[in-house]
Design a protein around this motif. Sequence first.
Motif, PDB file in Angstrom:
ATOM      1  N   VAL A  35       0.871  -1.177   0.000  1.00  0.00           N
ATOM      2  CA  VAL A  35       0.000   0.000   0.000  1.00  0.00           C
ATOM      3  C   VAL A  35       0.908   1.227   0.000  1.00  0.00           C
ATOM      4  N   LEU A  36       0.837   2.007  -1.073  1.00  0.00           N
ATOM      5  CA  LEU A  36       1.763   3.120  -1.288  1.00  0.00           C
ATOM      6  C   LEU A  36       1.076   4.464  -1.073  1.00  0.00           C
ATOM      7  N   GLU A  37       1.670   5.270  -0.182  1.00  0.00           N
ATOM      8  CA  GLU A  37       1.167   6.613   0.123  1.00  0.00           C
ATOM      9  C   GLU A  37       2.357   7.547   0.275  1.00  0.00           C
ATOM     10  N   LEU A  38       2.740   8.215  -0.788  1.00  0.00           N
ATOM     11  CA  LEU A  38       3.822   9.202  -0.751  1.00  0.00           C
ATOM     12  C   LEU A  38       3.545  10.270  -1.792  1.00  0.00           C
ATOM     13  N   GLY A  39       4.164  11.417  -1.624  1.00  0.00           N
ATOM     14  CA  GLY A  39       4.104  12.465  -2.641  1.00  0.00           C
ATOM     15  C   GLY A  39       3.742  13.842  -2.135  1.00  0.00           C
ATOM     16  N   ILE A  40       2.959  13.917  -1.063  1.00  0.00           N
ATOM     17  CA  ILE A  40       2.496  15.237  -0.614  1.00  0.00           C
ATOM     18  C   ILE A  40       3.653  16.085  -0.084  1.00  0.00           C
ATOM     19  N   ILE A 100       0.445  23.385 -11.506  1.00  0.00           N
ATOM     20  CA  ILE A 100       1.210  22.397 -10.721  1.00  0.00           C
ATOM     21  C   ILE A 100       0.234  21.510  -9.944  1.00  0.00           C
ATOM     22  N   ALA A 101      -0.785  22.101  -9.349  1.00  0.00           N
ATOM     23  CA  ALA A 101      -1.772  21.316  -8.598  1.00  0.00           C
ATOM     24  C   ALA A 101      -2.490  20.339  -9.517  1.00  0.00           C
ATOM     25  N   GLU A 102      -2.881  20.788 -10.693  1.00  0.00           N
ATOM     26  CA  GLU A 102      -3.559  19.905 -11.642  1.00  0.00           C
ATOM     27  C   GLU A 102      -2.655  18.732 -12.039  1.00  0.00           C
ATOM     28  N   GLU A 103      -1.386  19.030 -12.297  1.00  0.00           N
ATOM     29  CA  GLU A 103      -0.441  17.971 -12.664  1.00  0.00           C
ATOM     30  C   GLU A 103      -0.256  16.996 -11.503  1.00  0.00           C
ATOM     31  N   PHE A 104      -0.073  17.533 -10.289  1.00  0.00           N
ATOM     32  CA  PHE A 104       0.109  16.684  -9.108  1.00  0.00           C
ATOM     33  C   PHE A 104      -1.127  15.820  -8.878  1.00  0.00           C
ATOM     34  N   ASN A 105      -2.290  16.433  -8.937  1.00  0.00           N
ATOM     35  CA  ASN A 105      -3.533  15.702  -8.668  1.00  0.00           C
ATOM     36  C   ASN A 105      -3.772  14.581  -9.675  1.00  0.00           C
ATOM     37  N   GLY A 106      -3.194  14.688 -10.866  1.00  0.00           N
ATOM     38  CA  GLY A 106      -3.369  13.660 -11.882  1.00  0.00           C
ATOM     39  C   GLY A 106      -2.400  12.486 -11.786  1.00  0.00           C
ATOM     40  N   ILE A 107      -1.337  12.639 -11.001  1.00  0.00           N
ATOM     41  CA  ILE A 107      -0.292  11.607 -10.909  1.00  0.00           C
ATOM     42  C   ILE A 107      -0.867  10.252 -10.507  1.00  0.00           C
ATOM     43  N   TYR A 108      -1.684  10.236  -9.471  1.00  0.00           N
ATOM     44  CA  TYR A 108      -2.131   8.972  -8.885  1.00  0.00           C
ATOM     45  C   TYR A 108      -3.055   8.198  -9.829  1.00  0.00           C
ATOM     46  N   VAL A 119      -7.215   4.576  -4.197  1.00  0.00           N
ATOM     47  CA  VAL A 119      -8.048   5.415  -3.333  1.00  0.00           C
ATOM     48  C   VAL A 119      -7.735   6.831  -3.835  1.00  0.00           C
ATOM     49  N   PRO A 120      -8.667   7.482  -4.538  1.00  0.00           N
ATOM     50  CA  PRO A 120      -8.344   8.743  -5.209  1.00  0.00           C
ATOM     51  C   PRO A 120      -7.804   9.835  -4.280  1.00  0.00           C
ATOM     52  N   PHE A 121      -8.381   9.965  -3.079  1.00  0.00           N
ATOM     53  CA  PHE A 121      -7.934  11.010  -2.156  1.00  0.00           C
ATOM     54  C   PHE A 121      -7.993  10.467  -0.738  1.00  0.00           C
ATOM     55  N   LEU A 122      -6.829  10.198  -0.171  1.00  0.00           N
ATOM     56  CA  LEU A 122      -6.721   9.589   1.154  1.00  0.00           C
ATOM     57  C   LEU A 122      -7.468  10.375   2.225  1.00  0.00           C
ATOM     58  N   LEU A 123      -7.448  11.687   2.138  1.00  0.00           N
ATOM     59  CA  LEU A 123      -8.026  12.523   3.193  1.00  0.00           C
ATOM     60  C   LEU A 123      -9.449  12.996   2.885  1.00  0.00           C
ATOM     61  N   ALA A 124     -10.123  12.296   1.972  1.00  0.00           N
ATOM     62  CA  ALA A 124     -11.514  12.648   1.650  1.00  0.00           C
ATOM     63  C   ALA A 124     -12.351  12.586   2.931  1.00  0.00           C
ATOM     64  N   GLY A 125     -13.147  13.610   3.141  1.00  0.00           N
ATOM     65  CA  GLY A 125     -14.015  13.645   4.319  1.00  0.00           C
ATOM     66  C   GLY A 125     -13.309  14.063   5.593  1.00  0.00           C
ATOM     67  N   LYS A 154       0.284  -7.709  -4.679  1.00  0.00           N
ATOM     68  CA  LYS A 154      -0.835  -6.849  -5.071  1.00  0.00           C
ATOM     69  C   LYS A 154      -0.565  -5.454  -4.526  1.00  0.00           C
ATOM     70  N   PHE A 155      -1.159  -4.469  -5.173  1.00  0.00           N
ATOM     71  CA  PHE A 155      -0.904  -3.078  -4.813  1.00  0.00           C
ATOM     72  C   PHE A 155      -2.200  -2.335  -4.538  1.00  0.00           C
ATOM     73  N   VAL A 156      -2.093  -1.326  -3.684  1.00  0.00           N
ATOM     74  CA  VAL A 156      -3.128  -0.316  -3.530  1.00  0.00           C
ATOM     75  C   VAL A 156      -2.391   1.022  -3.490  1.00  0.00           C
ATOM     76  N   LEU A 157      -2.836   1.955  -4.311  1.00  0.00           N
ATOM     77  CA  LEU A 157      -2.239   3.284  -4.363  1.00  0.00           C
ATOM     78  C   LEU A 157      -3.169   4.263  -3.655  1.00  0.00           C
ATOM     79  N   LEU A 158      -2.599   5.028  -2.721  1.00  0.00           N
ATOM     80  CA  LEU A 158      -3.377   6.010  -1.967  1.00  0.00           C
ATOM     81  C   LEU A 158      -3.050   7.397  -2.512  1.00  0.00           C
ATOM     82  N   GLY A 159      -4.026   8.007  -3.161  1.00  0.00           N
ATOM     83  CA  GLY A 159      -3.819   9.288  -3.810  1.00  0.00           C
ATOM     84  C   GLY A 159      -3.941  10.468  -2.872  1.00  0.00           C
ATOM     85  N   MET A 160      -3.279  11.524  -3.252  1.00  0.00           N
ATOM     86  CA  MET A 160      -3.368  12.798  -2.543  1.00  0.00           C
ATOM     87  C   MET A 160      -3.784  13.869  -3.537  1.00  0.00           C
TER      88      MET A 160
END
Length: 184
Positions: free
Chosen positions: A71-76, A123-131, A143-149, A107-113
Amino acid sequence: MDNILFFGDSLTAGYGLENAATESFPAIIDTKINAAGLNYRVMNAGLSGDTTAGGLSRLDYWLNKPITVFVLELGINDIRRGVPPQTIQKNLQAIIDAVKSKYPSAKFVLLGMEIPVFLGGQIAEEFNGIYRKLATINQMPLVPFLLAGVMGIKHLNLQDRLHPSAQGYKIVAETVWPVLKAVL
């Protein structure tokens, strides 16, 4: 018993919590795994302040243990430090490639920011599209946005307004769990 490695930064580590060993989202998910009777051991490789380059440099240590789910969560932290989105994506792909090379059946799960576009424009648009790009290229659940909600809701965050509180992490775990459970 199979290993699930949560690999990330302070959001994975449970920065600022009174008891990260029980209150971080990987710990909460571990409780859910046990309650479901699934035979997995959760390993939390969260490191506060880590970047994608830092994650890449410390990955070998964690790959010495057999990994069934990564489970990968990095980038912010990268984007906060001005690292170009292209470099962030390249480093995340290198992490994914290294895990796949060592454990081809993992198996993988990617946690998006995400960051608000009004803060960073292009820059925000480019970053938000990475995941989404990485999830599509590597055919992995996202998971498109880890901190949703949680993001921006005062009582669900620590005073720094960047890290979830124990209550916020319960919501983060509920966001991640359905995607991870489907993989398990």
